[in-house]
Design a protein around this motif. Structure first.
Motif, PDB file in Angstrom:
ATOM      1  N   TRP A  80       0.854  -1.196   0.000  1.00 41.30           N
ATOM      2  CA  TRP A  80       0.000   0.000   0.000  1.00 41.30           C
ATOM      3  C   TRP A  80       0.886   1.240   0.000  1.00 41.30           C
ATOM      4  CZ3 TRP A  80      -5.200   0.313  -0.562  1.00 41.30           C
ATOM      5  CH2 TRP A  80      -5.793   1.559  -0.318  1.00 41.30           C
ATOM      6  N   PRO A  83      -1.082   0.391  -6.634  1.00 32.47           N
ATOM      7  CA  PRO A  83      -1.517   0.771  -7.979  1.00 32.47           C
ATOM      8  C   PRO A  83      -2.503  -0.284  -8.510  1.00 32.47           C
ATOM      9  CG  PRO A  83       0.846   0.257  -7.931  1.00 32.47           C
ATOM     10  CD  PRO A  83       0.287  -0.112  -6.602  1.00 32.47           C
ATOM     11  N   PRO A  84      -3.193  -0.009  -9.627  1.00 32.43           N
ATOM     12  CA  PRO A  84      -4.086  -1.026 -10.182  1.00 32.43           C
ATOM     13  C   PRO A  84      -3.339  -2.345 -10.398  1.00 32.43           C
ATOM     14  CG  PRO A  84      -4.449   1.057 -11.276  1.00 32.43           C
ATOM     15  CD  PRO A  84      -3.240   1.244 -10.397  1.00 32.43           C
ATOM     16  N   LEU A  85      -3.842  -3.430  -9.806  1.00 31.70           N
ATOM     17  CA  LEU A  85      -3.078  -4.684  -9.796  1.00 31.70           C
ATOM     18  C   LEU A  85      -2.956  -5.332 -11.175  1.00 31.70           C
ATOM     19  CD1 LEU A  85      -4.237  -6.148  -6.374  1.00 31.70           C
ATOM     20  CD2 LEU A  85      -2.059  -5.070  -6.932  1.00 31.70           C
ATOM     21  N   HIS A  86      -3.962  -5.134 -12.024  1.00 29.92           N
ATOM     22  CA  HIS A  86      -3.847  -5.715 -13.370  1.00 29.92           C
ATOM     23  C   HIS A  86      -2.750  -4.989 -14.171  1.00 29.92           C
ATOM     24  CE1 HIS A  86      -7.035  -8.622 -13.025  1.00 29.92           C
ATOM     25  NE2 HIS A  86      -7.752  -7.706 -12.414  1.00 29.92           N
ATOM     26  N   PHE A 116      -2.084 -12.275  -6.535  1.00 26.88           N
ATOM     27  CA  PHE A 116      -1.885 -11.408  -5.373  1.00 26.88           C
ATOM     28  C   PHE A 116      -2.704 -12.008  -4.234  1.00 26.88           C
ATOM     29  CE2 PHE A 116      -1.056  -8.689  -9.012  1.00 26.88           C
ATOM     30  CZ  PHE A 116       0.125  -8.070  -8.638  1.00 26.88           C
ATOM     31  N   LEU A 119      -2.246  -8.160   0.990  1.00 25.91           N
ATOM     32  CA  LEU A 119      -1.855  -6.766   0.843  1.00 25.91           C
ATOM     33  C   LEU A 119      -1.309  -6.302   2.185  1.00 25.91           C
ATOM     34  CD1 LEU A 119      -4.100  -4.087  -0.815  1.00 25.91           C
ATOM     35  CD2 LEU A 119      -3.024  -3.620   1.353  1.00 25.91           C
TER      36      LEU A 119
ATOM     37  N   ILE B  33      -6.527 -12.229  -7.986  1.00 29.60           N
ATOM     38  CA  ILE B  33      -6.512 -11.348  -6.815  1.00 29.60           C
ATOM     39  C   ILE B  33      -7.347 -12.023  -5.732  1.00 29.60           C
ATOM     40  CG2 ILE B  33      -7.112  -9.062  -5.929  1.00 29.60           C
ATOM     41  CD1 ILE B  33      -6.828  -8.042  -8.854  1.00 29.60           C
ATOM     42  N   VAL B  37      -7.290  -9.588  -0.407  1.00 35.71           N
ATOM     43  CA  VAL B  37      -6.778  -8.315  -0.927  1.00 35.71           C
ATOM     44  C   VAL B  37      -7.942  -7.327  -1.074  1.00 35.71           C
ATOM     45  CG1 VAL B  37      -5.668  -7.193  -2.909  1.00 35.71           C
ATOM     46  CG2 VAL B  37      -4.832  -9.405  -2.103  1.00 35.71           C
ATOM     47  N   LYS B  40      -9.016  -6.126   2.350  1.00 36.57           N
ATOM     48  CA  LYS B  40      -8.111  -5.143   2.954  1.00 36.57           C
ATOM     49  C   LYS B  40      -8.225  -3.785   2.267  1.00 36.57           C
ATOM     50  CE  LYS B  40      -4.598  -7.956   5.143  1.00 36.57           C
ATOM     51  NZ  LYS B  40      -3.153  -8.189   5.304  1.00 36.57           N
ATOM     52  N   VAL B  41      -8.349  -3.800   0.945  1.00 34.57           N
ATOM     53  CA  VAL B  41      -8.492  -2.531   0.210  1.00 34.57           C
ATOM     54  C   VAL B  41      -9.747  -1.807   0.703  1.00 34.57           C
ATOM     55  CG1 VAL B  41      -8.963  -1.501  -2.051  1.00 34.57           C
ATOM     56  CG2 VAL B  41      -7.235  -3.289  -1.854  1.00 34.57           C
ATOM     57  N   ALA B  45      -9.748   1.707   2.721  1.00 32.85           N
ATOM     58  CA  ALA B  45     -10.488   2.813   2.097  1.00 32.85           C
ATOM     59  C   ALA B  45     -11.503   3.399   3.075  1.00 32.85           C
ATOM     60  CB  ALA B  45     -11.188   2.316   0.834  1.00 32.85           C
ATOM     61  N   ARG B 117     -11.403   3.032  -4.605  1.00 29.39           N
ATOM     62  CA  ARG B 117     -10.203   2.235  -4.305  1.00 29.39           C
ATOM     63  C   ARG B 117     -10.322   0.803  -4.861  1.00 29.39           C
ATOM     64  NH1 ARG B 117      -5.900   5.402  -3.055  1.00 29.39           N
ATOM     65  NH2 ARG B 117      -6.098   6.439  -1.054  1.00 29.39           N
ATOM     66  N   GLY B 120     -10.366   0.870  -8.655  1.00 27.54           N
ATOM     67  CA  GLY B 120      -9.070   1.314  -9.188  1.00 27.54           C
ATOM     68  C   GLY B 120      -7.989   0.268  -9.016  1.00 27.54           C
ATOM     69  N   ILE B 121      -7.953  -0.373  -7.861  1.00 28.92           N
ATOM     70  CA  ILE B 121      -6.850  -1.295  -7.553  1.00 28.92           C
ATOM     71  C   ILE B 121      -7.086  -2.691  -8.128  1.00 28.92           C
ATOM     72  CG2 ILE B 121      -5.681  -2.499  -5.637  1.00 28.92           C
ATOM     73  CD1 ILE B 121      -5.980   0.145  -4.044  1.00 28.92           C
ATOM     74  N   THR B 122      -8.318  -3.171  -8.020  1.00 31.68           N
ATOM     75  CA  THR B 122      -8.551  -4.569  -8.421  1.00 31.68           C
ATOM     76  C   THR B 122      -9.193  -4.715  -9.796  1.00 31.68           C
ATOM     77  OG1 THR B 122     -10.765  -4.674  -7.460  1.00 31.68           O
ATOM     78  CG2 THR B 122      -8.928  -5.172  -6.000  1.00 31.68           C
ATOM     79  N   GLY B 123      -9.772  -3.623 -10.319  1.00 35.88           N
ATOM     80  CA  GLY B 123     -10.445  -3.710 -11.619  1.00 35.88           C
ATOM     81  C   GLY B 123     -11.842  -4.314 -11.510  1.00 35.88           C
TER      82      GLY B 123
END
Lengths: 128, 151
Positions: A80, A83-86, A116, A119, B33, B37, B40-41, B45, B117, B120-123
């Protein structure tokens, strides 16, 4: 392994790492050097590891696919701010391909899967 | 990955479940993913929003304190439940808000930040963020816990 692929596969350098270990090392180093990746994840049973000349590389498994190439699995812990993981995964794929090319093992680089599993925040210690 | 029957989240809406972590094919390989994960995101957030004092219900926080002390708990996952499908996620949050804050405004800010969040992070596309305000925090609460019983 087909005869053509077997012939084109890099030979084991005497005294050096095998192509499998070379792939593991370069994939692991590339992943850990990529932004958003905090650590490799060996898993609860510590099965996701590769040993390179006595050093344990946590979070990478490389296995022959039977066609002369090797499948690479990267098990990673994200950091943390994340960024976008993909996008992180796409960057790792590009960089691993480039590093394999440079190391002369691109021909044996097969399927690259990236997962992943966790985190961590900076204050939180990544499992070793 | 074969899709299974949709699993309802706490509000009854369905999220397409895969029975495993979120995975996407990325040409020469797959990217996976884990649900942890996403959890936690979402937890981080929610905590980023001013006015959120803590996550988790009273029991969860009490148990969480014990499990964290023995090293098996994770504060960031407390009070957060996610349903993760192949492309979508639903988030349920239980939290404690500082006394005096507007609960609707804080909830809206949490919803926006969690969606931003997680997407953005995981799609993953966030279909819903359900918020349960379980308690209010008063500034005196912590002091009274730490006060000595003897002078």
């Amino acid at each position: 392994m087909t005869a053509e692929r077997a012939a084109s596969a890099p030979a084991h350098a005497v005294g050096g790492p095998s192509p499998r270990v070379q792939l593991a090392r370069l994939a692991w180093e590339t992943a850990l050097a990529t932004g958003g990746v905090a650590a490799g994840d060996a898993g609860r049973a510590r099965l996701w590891q590769t040993v390179d000349r006595g050093e344990i590389l946590d979070g990478v498994v490389v296995a022959a696919q039977g066609q002369g190439d090797f499948a690479v699995e990267l098990h990673l812990i994200a950091g943390w701010p994340t960024p976008p993981l993909h996008e992180v995964a796409a960057t790792i794929r590009e960089r691993v391909a480039a590093a394999a090319e440079e190391a002369g093992v691109a021909d044996v680089l097969g399927h690259l899967s990236i997962s992943f599993g966790d985190l961590v925040e900076p204050a939180e210690e990544a499992p070793s | 990955m074969a899709e299974q029957n949709p699993a309802p989240s706490s509000s009854g809406k369905a999220v397409a479940r895969t029975g495993a972590d979120s995975a996407q094919d990325s040409g020469p390989g797959t990217t996976t993913i884990a649900d942890a994960v996403v959890t936690k995101v979402a937890g981080i957030a929610a905590r980023e929003v001013p006015g959120v004092h803590d996550l988790g219900g009273g029991t969860a926080r009490a148990i969480g304190t014990v499990t964290q002390r023995v090293g098996i708990g994770d504060e960031r996952m407390q009070g957060v439940t996610v349903e993760v499908g192949e492309r979508e996620a639903a988030v349920d949050l239980t939290l404690v808000i500082d006394y005096g804050e507007s609960i609707p405004q804080v909830s809206e800010a949490i919803r926006n930040n969690v969606v931003k969040r997680v997407e953005g992070i995981t799609g993953l596309s966030v279909t819903e963020v359900n918020i349960a305000v379980n308690d209010l925090f008063f500034p005196g609460d912590e002091q009274s816990d730490e006060e000595s019983r003897v002078s």
